[in-house]
Design a protein around this motif. Sequence first.
Motif, PDB file in Angstrom:
ATOM      1  N   ASN A  73       0.838  -1.204   0.000  1.00 32.17           N
ATOM      2  CA  ASN A  73       0.000   0.000   0.000  1.00 32.17           C
ATOM      3  C   ASN A  73       0.872   1.253   0.000  1.00 32.17           C
ATOM      4  O   ASN A  73       1.470   1.607   1.008  1.00 32.17           O
ATOM      5  N   ARG A  74       0.949   1.927  -1.131  1.00 34.03           N
ATOM      6  CA  ARG A  74       1.750   3.147  -1.228  1.00 34.03           C
ATOM      7  C   ARG A  74       0.943   4.403  -0.896  1.00 34.03           C
ATOM      8  O   ARG A  74       1.494   5.393  -0.427  1.00 34.03           O
ATOM      9  N   LYS A  75      -0.357   4.384  -1.148  1.00 33.06           N
ATOM     10  CA  LYS A  75      -1.175   5.582  -1.009  1.00 33.06           C
ATOM     11  C   LYS A  75      -1.193   6.121   0.421  1.00 33.06           C
ATOM     12  O   LYS A  75      -1.034   7.330   0.644  1.00 33.06           O
ATOM     13  N   THR A  76      -1.392   5.260   1.409  1.00 33.41           N
ATOM     14  CA  THR A  76      -1.448   5.699   2.805  1.00 33.41           C
ATOM     15  C   THR A  76      -0.142   6.353   3.225  1.00 33.41           C
ATOM     16  O   THR A  76      -0.134   7.365   3.937  1.00 33.41           O
ATOM     17  N   ILE A  77       0.966   5.796   2.766  1.00 33.36           N
ATOM     18  CA  ILE A  77       2.271   6.358   3.105  1.00 33.36           C
ATOM     19  C   ILE A  77       2.434   7.739   2.469  1.00 33.36           C
ATOM     20  O   ILE A  77       2.954   8.670   3.095  1.00 33.36           O
ATOM     21  N   LEU A  78       1.997   7.888   1.228  1.00 31.40           N
ATOM     22  CA  LEU A  78       2.072   9.185   0.551  1.00 31.40           C
ATOM     23  C   LEU A  78       1.229  10.231   1.275  1.00 31.40           C
ATOM     24  O   LEU A  78       1.620  11.403   1.360  1.00 31.40           O
ATOM     25  N   LEU A  79       0.097   9.829   1.817  1.00 27.16           N
ATOM     26  CA  LEU A  79      -0.735  10.752   2.600  1.00 27.16           C
ATOM     27  C   LEU A  79       0.012  11.253   3.836  1.00 27.16           C
ATOM     28  O   LEU A  79      -0.006  12.447   4.153  1.00 27.16           O
ATOM     29  N   ALA A  80       0.666  10.339   4.534  1.00 31.63           N
ATOM     30  CA  ALA A  80       1.409  10.720   5.737  1.00 31.63           C
ATOM     31  C   ALA A  80       2.540  11.687   5.395  1.00 31.63           C
ATOM     32  O   ALA A  80       2.777  12.666   6.120  1.00 31.63           O
ATOM     33  N   ILE A 177      -4.620  17.095  -1.165  1.00 29.63           N
ATOM     34  CA  ILE A 177      -5.921  16.787  -1.791  1.00 29.63           C
ATOM     35  C   ILE A 177      -5.741  15.789  -2.936  1.00 29.63           C
ATOM     36  O   ILE A 177      -6.496  14.820  -3.075  1.00 29.63           O
ATOM     37  N   ALA A 178      -4.723  16.019  -3.765  1.00 27.28           N
ATOM     38  CA  ALA A 178      -4.472  15.118  -4.893  1.00 27.28           C
ATOM     39  C   ALA A 178      -4.067  13.729  -4.417  1.00 27.28           C
ATOM     40  O   ALA A 178      -4.401  12.722  -5.049  1.00 27.28           O
ATOM     41  N   THR A 179      -3.340  13.663  -3.293  1.00 24.58           N
ATOM     42  CA  THR A 179      -2.917  12.365  -2.754  1.00 24.58           C
ATOM     43  C   THR A 179      -4.124  11.565  -2.289  1.00 24.58           C
ATOM     44  O   THR A 179      -4.182  10.341  -2.480  1.00 24.58           O
ATOM     45  N   ILE A 180      -5.096  12.240  -1.703  1.00 22.75           N
ATOM     46  CA  ILE A 180      -6.322  11.565  -1.258  1.00 22.75           C
ATOM     47  C   ILE A 180      -7.036  10.905  -2.444  1.00 22.75           C
ATOM     48  O   ILE A 180      -7.641   9.837  -2.309  1.00 22.75           O
ATOM     49  N   SER A 181      -6.947  11.526  -3.620  1.00 24.05           N
ATOM     50  CA  SER A 181      -7.649  11.006  -4.798  1.00 24.05           C
ATOM     51  C   SER A 181      -6.882   9.911  -5.545  1.00 24.05           C
ATOM     52  O   SER A 181      -7.394   9.352  -6.526  1.00 24.05           O
ATOM     53  N   LEU A 182      -5.656   9.584  -5.114  1.00 24.64           N
ATOM     54  CA  LEU A 182      -4.865   8.572  -5.812  1.00 24.64           C
ATOM     55  C   LEU A 182      -5.576   7.214  -5.843  1.00 24.64           C
ATOM     56  O   LEU A 182      -6.277   6.854  -4.891  1.00 24.64           O
ATOM     57  N   PRO A 183      -5.375   6.453  -6.915  1.00 28.54           N
ATOM     58  CA  PRO A 183      -5.954   5.105  -6.949  1.00 28.54           C
ATOM     59  C   PRO A 183      -5.254   4.188  -5.951  1.00 28.54           C
ATOM     60  O   PRO A 183      -4.037   4.252  -5.790  1.00 28.54           O
TER      61      PRO A 183
END
Length: 390
Positions: A73-80, A177-183
């Motif tokens: 899972n990369r998205k959660t890390i990018l959010l942090a 905001i853009a990170t939240i929208s990542l697939p």
Amino acid sequence: MSEPVISKTSAYGRLSLYYVAFFSVFGIALPLWPRWLEHHVSLEYVGLVMGISYWAKLVFVPATSWMADSTGNRKTILLALSVVLIGGLILLPYLNGWVFYAIIWGAAGAALSSAIPLSDGLTLRAQQTLGIDFGRARLWGSLSFITFSLLVGWATDVFGIEAIYVAMVLTAVFLLIATISLPGIHTPPKPGKVSFFAPLALPNFPLFIVTVALLLSTHAGLYGFGSIHWNKLGFSNTQITVFWVIGVAAEIGMFAISGRLIAKYGAIPMIIAAAGGGIVRWILLGLASSVIVLVFAQILHALTFTLLYMAFIGYIAKRVPPAISASAQGLYDTLAMGIFFGVFTIAAGWLYQIEGAYSFYFMAVISAIGLILACVLLKRVRAHERQLSD
């Protein structure tokens, strides 16, 4: 819980939006952030403050890459990482003294640049699973870099140096905001314990990663002191951003053709071409005081960054299993934008204090070393491939 089905079009749109947002921040951070820093800490410490943000990646990148391969899972890390960046930027105006700037920007800057291997890894995975074009999605980031560099450079000339800080905060919020929208594209983790250093066991990977990291880190002198150097030569903030934009425009052109070049000639020969371009570029930037020479040197960014990076991506896609690809990209980023970049930024700062051109000549020497290593790498990889075919 099963993952939501993501279409190719939706993934491409969301990833493109992320690149627009990320490079809106980076389009300010690279060409203009050192100019803001020199108004808040003395020039002799600018290189140190910038360098520590690269050294902090020695913690950020291994940790985030390991988590990415362990969880898929990369998205959660990018959010942090986006939250850390915003928090650091909010704190900066309340600080006094270069030590506190080094600590806070060390964390915030590391969080910003640590997102690159993770987001590019996510895009590479989308390319492998959904068939999106990596270069096409990445192009939007380059266009964003140009747009925001020009806008903020103009705003700085009109409204003053603090326009840089305001723009950094606003674009960082846009990035969140853009990170939240990542697939939420998931990469199945490798069974058992995942090691951050697992890619080093792959044939020729250690030499490969050192070579590309060394060549990429030759941009340290440019990123840390290019804008300051050009300002001392008499160029305005708007002109300085135009020089950066020329480099990114060349980058866009190379993104459009790099896939075909790598497919035809191979990744390693393109790394050799990038190294040769670096030798020429850094010597020219050391010598240059005229617009024409500076423009030509900046056009060579197509080789020193874009062709080099796309060759790196091509090598990873062909020779590194997806389950450890985040660690492979993390190792590269730790060396290139962490260890090497941190050391070379500080070294460039010391050399710049003696003579501005020396910092660029130093990068030319590093490019020459990278060229030699790339030639050795090509010989070894071809020998290994012959052994496999026998």
